[in-house]
Design an enzyme around this catalytic site. Structure first.
Site, PDB file in Angstrom:
ATOM      1  N   TYR A  25      11.486  -4.490  -7.164  1.00  0.00           N
ATOM      2  CA  TYR A  25      10.278  -4.330  -7.977  1.00  0.00           C
ATOM      3  C   TYR A  25       9.371  -3.188  -7.556  1.00  0.00           C
ATOM      4  O   TYR A  25       8.848  -2.460  -8.385  1.00  0.00           O
ATOM      5  CB  TYR A  25       9.476  -5.643  -7.922  1.00  0.00           C
ATOM      6  CG  TYR A  25       8.086  -5.517  -8.523  1.00  0.00           C
ATOM      7  CD1 TYR A  25       7.923  -5.475  -9.902  1.00  0.00           C
ATOM      8  CD2 TYR A  25       6.957  -5.407  -7.713  1.00  0.00           C
ATOM      9  CE1 TYR A  25       6.657  -5.326 -10.458  1.00  0.00           C
ATOM     10  CE2 TYR A  25       5.700  -5.263  -8.264  1.00  0.00           C
ATOM     11  CZ  TYR A  25       5.556  -5.226  -9.637  1.00  0.00           C
ATOM     12  OH  TYR A  25       4.317  -5.079 -10.181  1.00  0.00           O
ATOM     13  N   GLY A  82      -0.621   0.473  -5.039  1.00  0.00           N
ATOM     14  CA  GLY A  82      -1.917  -0.142  -4.785  1.00  0.00           C
ATOM     15  C   GLY A  82      -2.982   0.414  -5.692  1.00  0.00           C
ATOM     16  O   GLY A  82      -3.134   1.636  -5.784  1.00  0.00           O
ATOM     17  N   ASN A 128       0.699   0.585   5.760  1.00  0.00           N
ATOM     18  CA  ASN A 128       1.404  -0.153   4.721  1.00  0.00           C
ATOM     19  C   ASN A 128       2.210  -1.249   5.401  1.00  0.00           C
ATOM     20  O   ASN A 128       3.037  -0.946   6.272  1.00  0.00           O
ATOM     21  CB  ASN A 128       2.342   0.799   3.955  1.00  0.00           C
ATOM     22  CG  ASN A 128       3.298   0.069   3.020  1.00  0.00           C
ATOM     23  OD1 ASN A 128       4.419   0.495   2.811  1.00  0.00           O
ATOM     24  ND2 ASN A 128       2.858  -1.029   2.445  1.00  0.00           N
ATOM     25  N   CYS A 135       0.847  -1.187   0.000  1.00  0.00           N
ATOM     26  CA  CYS A 135       0.000   0.000   0.000  1.00  0.00           C
ATOM     27  C   CYS A 135       0.883   1.237   0.000  1.00  0.00           C
ATOM     28  O   CYS A 135       2.083   1.164   0.249  1.00  0.00           O
ATOM     29  CB  CYS A 135      -0.883   0.024   1.252  1.00  0.00           C
ATOM     30  SG  CYS A 135      -1.990  -1.397   1.366  1.00  0.00           S
TER      31      CYS A 135
END
Ligand code: AMP
Length: 497
Positions: free
Chosen positions: A257, A28, A101, A2
């Protein structure tokens, strides 16, 4: 995963929070929400979808106030119901909203404690609602006294003692201001930003520095592991270091990533760490296969492009954009069910045949998770006329579940689980396969900041820095399997239909 942002401003903050959320959208795409303080009122709007879909002008107009927080959601621990969009809100003590998060790994035990001892009701399966209620309970126990920064920080210290896992959270405390805190290991990122205005300074706390850039705030610094910042509505900032703080252990997958390349995390440029991943991979290829016959390096867009360029350069071969991405399709990984995922890779990527024809191509991706993307891409390269198709992953084999907030499939669905590299190569249908070594990945991400002692590398190494309760991984496995996810979707569909 998130994305979160909180701002204490000198004028209305909702427009800047909205802009920051659109910049954090890669973290997100499932739901978005904003909460603001307007005098004694807490205004809240949250909805499913992208930021641009979740807020209309009319809803934005209602989000008045100079203090606010925002959240973009990527489903992790909980289900995918709209009830789990954030920020979450509880009305006591005095009104608290929170965006989170990360992922808590002792949610079940905390949920029982909250119900039985703290007498608090949870209305979703979200670990973020648990985190909010633990915080609210700890703030509440300081009865009949106003919430001074010291009391707020004492409550956060207890949150750190009770909650296990990874979390960066930003809470909005009615009549008070915003509170941001980072877990004791600093697994999830968090940065502090500031901008001077004619009326005085404005502060922001965010998941990634790129969100600050986009709204004109200067990056001041990262939050330290176990650090809490409280910024009151008048714009005064207080900092506290929890006695629970441990050695900084940031999540390495942010660099592989997740994060945007134009972000700085713990003083390390994500872009530069990806460049170094490419250099390290080239060194490995030159070492293990000095007389390779690679003609061209082709990245899988977008993340791996940064690593693929120095990789090609250091191998002394051409770099070509052989796959073109349709930007208007969501990430394939988040589409439910294997069948839909398989179709969507081809909808998303198209090969430029001439870049493949009669060539030995080395395709580069940042990671191989299920292997669905890689398998299809290799097939597409063959159909485009490639002679040999080699494959490189800028990170090591993903063999273990991520329990700290990165959405990963069940272990059994990871292509590297239970397979050695030769078997993975066969399963993918590649002529040769190379993975980054974990030590090289760590060096690539640490080079910008020697103070980072270690990274959370659990999905590559299976070592969980927080420890894991017996049975937790088995339970997680059940929740994450495609079959279980499909069943939950069906239940949600029948409940709403
Ligand atoms: P696959 O091996 O088909 O599961 O997908 C690997 C691809 O998904 C790589 O191209 C990565 O860029 C991307 N990826 C890796 N981890 C995630 C994640 N947690 N969520 C979404 N996409 C991811």
């Amino acid at each position: 995963m998130c994305g979160i942002i909180g701002i204490v401003g000198q004028s209305a903050v909702a427009p800047a929070i909205y802009d920051a959320l659109t910049i954090l959208q890669h973290r997100g795409q499932d739901a978005a929400g904003i909460a603001t303080l307007e005098g004694h009122w807490l205004n809240l709007h949250k909805a499913r979808g992208l930021v641009a879909e979740a807020f209309s002008q009319a809803e934005m107009d209602k989000l008045r106030g100079n203090v606010g927080i925002g959240h973009v959601r990527y489903p992790t621990a909980g289900g995918d119901h709209s009830a789990e969009a954030q920020p979450f809100y509880v009305n006591s003590p005095y009104g608290v909203a929170l965006g989170h998060n990360g992922n808590l790994i002792n949610t079940d035990a905390l949920a029982s404690e909250l119900f039985e001892s703290d007498r608090r009701h949870l209305n979703t399966e979200s670990d973020s609602e648990v985190l909010l209620n633990v915080l609210a309970h700890e703030l509440q126990t300081k009865k009949n006294k106003s919430l001074t920064p010291e009391r707020i920080f004492k409550a956060v210290d207890v949150v750190h003692r009770r909650c296990k896992g990874a979390y960066t959270a930003i809470a909005l405390l009615v009549n008070q201001g915003i509170l941001g805190f980072r877990d004791p290991w600093g697994i999830r990122p968090a940065v502090l930003g500031m901008r001077e205005t004619a009326r005085g300074p404005e502060y922001a706390i965010a998941s990634e520095s790129v969100a600050l850039d986009g709204i004109g705030f200067e990056l001041v610094r990262d939050l330290r592991p176990g650090e809490a910042l409280f910024i009151n509505s008048e714009g005064e900032m207080f900092s506290h270091q929890s006695p629970e703080a441990k050695t900084l252990t940031p999540c390495i997958f942010e660099h592989v990533y997740f994060a945007r390349p134009d972000s700085m995390i713990d003083d390390v440029s994500v872009y530069k760490s990806r460049l170094r991943m490419g250099e390290a991979l080239a060194a490995k290829i030159n070492r293990v296969w000095p007389d390779h016959d690679i003609d061209v390096v082709i990245p899988v867009p977008d993340t791996s492009r940064t690593a693929a360029l120095p990789l090609a350069h250091n191998l002394g071969v051409k770099y070509r954009e052989g796959f073109i991405k349709n930007r208007y399709i969501g990430r394939t990984f988040i589409m439910p069910g294997q069948e839909q995922r398989q179709k969507s890779v081809r909808r998303k990527l198209n090969a430029i045949d001439l870049e493949f024809r009669r060539k030995n191509v080395l395709i580069v991706d940042d990671s191989i998770v299920r292997g669905t993307t890689s398998r299809q891409i290799i097939q597409m390269a063959r159909e485009a006329g490639a002679n040999k198709v080699y494959f490189a992953s800028a990170s090591p084999p993903v063999r273990y579940p991520n329990i700290y907030g990165i959405d990963m499939p069940a272990t059994a669905e990871l292509i590297a689980h239970g397979r050695d590299e030769k078997q993975i190569q066969e399963a993918l249908g590649a002529d040769w396969l190379v993975y980054q070594d974990l030590d090289d990945l760590v060096d690539a991400c640490r080079e910008g900041n020697d103070d980072i002692g270690q990274f959370d590398t659990s999905c590559f190494s299976g070592e969980y820095i927080t420890g894991v309760e017996p049975g937790y991984l088995e339970k997680l496995e059940l929740r994450r399997s495609d079959a279980v996810k499909a069943q939950r979707r069906e239940e949600a569909r029948t409940a709403t239909g």
